[in-house]
Design a protein around this motif. Structure first.
Motif, PDB file in Angstrom:
ATOM      1  N   UNK A  37       0.838  -1.273  -0.017  1.00 46.61           N
ATOM      2  CA  UNK A  37      -0.053   0.147   0.104  1.00 46.61           C
ATOM      3  C   UNK A  37       0.765   1.138  -0.098  1.00 46.61           C
ATOM      4  N   UNK A  38       1.999   1.179   0.957  1.00 41.73           N
ATOM      5  CA  UNK A  38       2.911   2.418   0.887  1.00 41.73           C
ATOM      6  C   UNK A  38       3.227   2.691  -0.476  1.00 41.73           C
ATOM      7  N   UNK A  39       3.788   1.888  -1.187  1.00 46.43           N
ATOM      8  CA  UNK A  39       4.628   1.842  -2.360  1.00 46.43           C
ATOM      9  C   UNK A  39       3.531   2.477  -3.477  1.00 46.43           C
ATOM     10  N   UNK A  40       2.271   1.919  -3.423  1.00 44.98           N
ATOM     11  CA  UNK A  40       1.264   2.451  -4.191  1.00 44.98           C
ATOM     12  C   UNK A  40       0.825   4.001  -4.125  1.00 44.98           C
ATOM     13  N   UNK A  41       1.161   4.135  -2.798  1.00 41.52           N
ATOM     14  CA  UNK A  41       0.742   5.845  -2.464  1.00 41.52           C
ATOM     15  C   UNK A  41       1.854   6.452  -2.785  1.00 41.52           C
ATOM     16  N   UNK A  42       3.166   5.951  -2.796  1.00 38.22           N
ATOM     17  CA  UNK A  42       4.273   6.951  -3.141  1.00 38.22           C
ATOM     18  C   UNK A  42       4.364   6.915  -4.555  1.00 38.22           C
ATOM     19  N   UNK A  43       3.865   6.002  -5.353  1.00 42.83           N
ATOM     20  CA  UNK A  43       3.610   6.129  -6.775  1.00 42.83           C
ATOM     21  C   UNK A  43       2.320   7.083  -7.291  1.00 42.83           C
ATOM     22  N   UNK A  44       1.730   7.483  -6.320  1.00 40.21           N
ATOM     23  CA  UNK A  44       0.752   8.487  -6.341  1.00 40.21           C
ATOM     24  C   UNK A  44      -0.715   8.029  -6.417  1.00 40.21           C
ATOM     25  N   UNK A  45      -1.017   6.732  -6.236  1.00 37.72           N
ATOM     26  CA  UNK A  45      -2.290   6.154  -6.199  1.00 37.72           C
ATOM     27  C   UNK A  45      -2.826   6.588  -4.851  1.00 37.72           C
ATOM     28  N   UNK A  46      -3.955   7.109  -4.946  1.00 35.18           N
ATOM     29  CA  UNK A  46      -4.708   7.799  -3.658  1.00 35.18           C
ATOM     30  C   UNK A  46      -5.926   7.004  -3.486  1.00 35.18           C
ATOM     31  N   UNK A  47      -6.562   6.515  -4.443  1.00 32.65           N
ATOM     32  CA  UNK A  47      -7.756   5.759  -4.512  1.00 32.65           C
ATOM     33  C   UNK A  47      -8.058   4.576  -3.330  1.00 32.65           C
ATOM     34  N   UNK A  48      -8.682   4.800  -2.176  1.00 30.73           N
ATOM     35  CA  UNK A  48      -8.553   3.681  -1.191  1.00 30.73           C
ATOM     36  C   UNK A  48      -9.096   2.724  -1.607  1.00 30.73           C
TER      37      UNK A  48
END
Lengths: 273, 273
Positions: free
Chosen positions: B206-217
């Motif tokens: 999850x953390x790496x998805x978010x650091x790639x700019x994915x915000x959709x929960x």
């Protein structure tokens, strides 16, 4: 006298006092009963705080929250004249937010007597008293014996949750006709007031039976109920000081409690033997 | 290090200290996570109190109270070596009597996530923490972020009941393989431990998805659930710091939480973003 409405401001204020604090939580509509609590606090503490807060969570939907008597300006004057140092006068949204942690009355002692007809009442009382005690952080807090079950449950809360405060019980004040003082007495019509006197006289009757040596609680209760037959009686109970039912009155460890409705007004009274 | 089992003795003792007190309530079976709480308390307070009490009221009848790990002698040694001043080690009947006033978790935040599968759990947690805070009267109390919902509810209790203590949240400690430290980890077999690693790695994912700019929960949760498919997942949630559901991750205000069972062992983990 300082008037404070913000709980955090009051909490900061008392933190720096370094004095013994006597605290009297009230719902306003102050009468001689409250004044006797203030006097008692004044005697034994360096600093006295009174709160006035008509606590919504101790009323159920069909109860008298909206018409609960309010006389704010008179109350302020009474506090000032009685030597109160700080009057705490919060609004409901200073005390409550949404989705709250609350206090839950004990499963047995919270749901008998007044708690039987008002099952959410004592949860509300304990929650607000818990908050107020944390805000004021008093050395001693004063409660009237008239609300005996409330006093019992607050004492239990303080003991069971290890709260750092001494609970002081103060004797009930009565009008010259014998009726226990209560903010709700103003609801009574002249006729209702006369009828209501059966409550204190039923307690006197019990008292005189006991002084004649009668100890059997069933016998005493029957006589009291007979005496109260014109009122709508919620309960007549003879309990020990821990609120257990007893078969015999034991002097120094008994309470006789009455709750009855006169017209639309619930009245409580009791004597401690 | 002084060891005290009587709550009143401890309360009297700390009353006369006149020092800032850091307090760490624990259920024993201490590990590096607890030690990091003690170190944090040691840094910022003149006096440090640890309690060890396996609180019965937070376990339901079918839960693991009896087999909850206990290692009293090792725990004492750990406290002593960590510079604890007082270890509070009460018995259940020092803390609880019969027919008690208790704390009630908030209707919404107390009954979601862990509270959904364990509906009486947080009432028990809040009740015992309320008692312990009143007994120890600390300046600051320390809780791990791993039990994020517990931390959230305790913070709510302190705020809503106006308790006079600062709650300090301390980062989760992890083993070298990434598993969050927990007293319950000793229940895991070698194989289960390997399976359990899917929990922290799902959080890393999850953390790496978010650091790639994915915000959709929703998208993030789906990927996490896919990653966790071999475990019995109770929940995967992405919430704001007030525990409200959110559609988009907001850095600085989000928590991702996982609870899953591996074999017979419930494991919790989360990351604060």
């Amino acid at each position: 006298m300082k008037i404070i409405s913000n709980p955090h401001e009051l909490n900061d204020y008392v933190k720096n006092l370094n004095k013994t604090i006597g605290f009297i939580p009230t719902m306003g509509a102050l009468h001689e009963g409250h004044i006797s609590l203030i006097k008692e606090a004044r005697k034994n503490n360096e600093f006295v705080v009174v709160s006035i807060f008509v606590n919504p969570t101790q009323f159920s939907k069909d109860e008298d929250l909206d018409k609960y008597p309010r006389k704010d300006e008179a109350d302020k004057k009474i506090c000032e004249l009685s030597g109160v140092d700080v009057l705490f006068f919060p609004n409901a949204n200073d005390i409550y937010t949404k989705d709250e942690v609350s206090l839950q009355a004990p499963n047995v002692r919270g749901y008998v007597l007044e708690g039987y007809t008002r099952p959410t009442h004592f949860n509300g009382v304990l929650t607000v008293v818990n908050k107020l005690l944390n805000i004021v952080n008093p050395t001693r807090a004063y409660f009237g014996k008239k609300d005996a079950q409330q006093l019992n449950l607050i004492s239990l809360m303080v003991k069971q949750l290890f709260m750092n405060v001494e609970i002081v019980a103060v004797d009930t004040k009565r009008d010259s006709d014998g009726l226990a003082l209560s903010s709700r007495n103003i609801y009574l019509s002249k006729d209702e007031r006369k009828q209501a006197l059966a409550i204190p006289t039923s307690l006197n009757l019990a008292s005189s039976m006991i002084s004649k040596g009668i100890k059997d609680t069933k016998e005493i209760k029957e006589k009291m109920l007979e005496h109260l037959k014109l009122l709508e009686v919620f309960y007549v109970e003879i309990l020990d000081r821990e609120f257990n039912q007893v078969k015999e009155v034991e002097l120094g460890n008994s309470i006789i409690l009455v709750e009855a409705r006169v017209g639309e007004t619930r009245l409580l009274d009791n004597i401690w033997l």
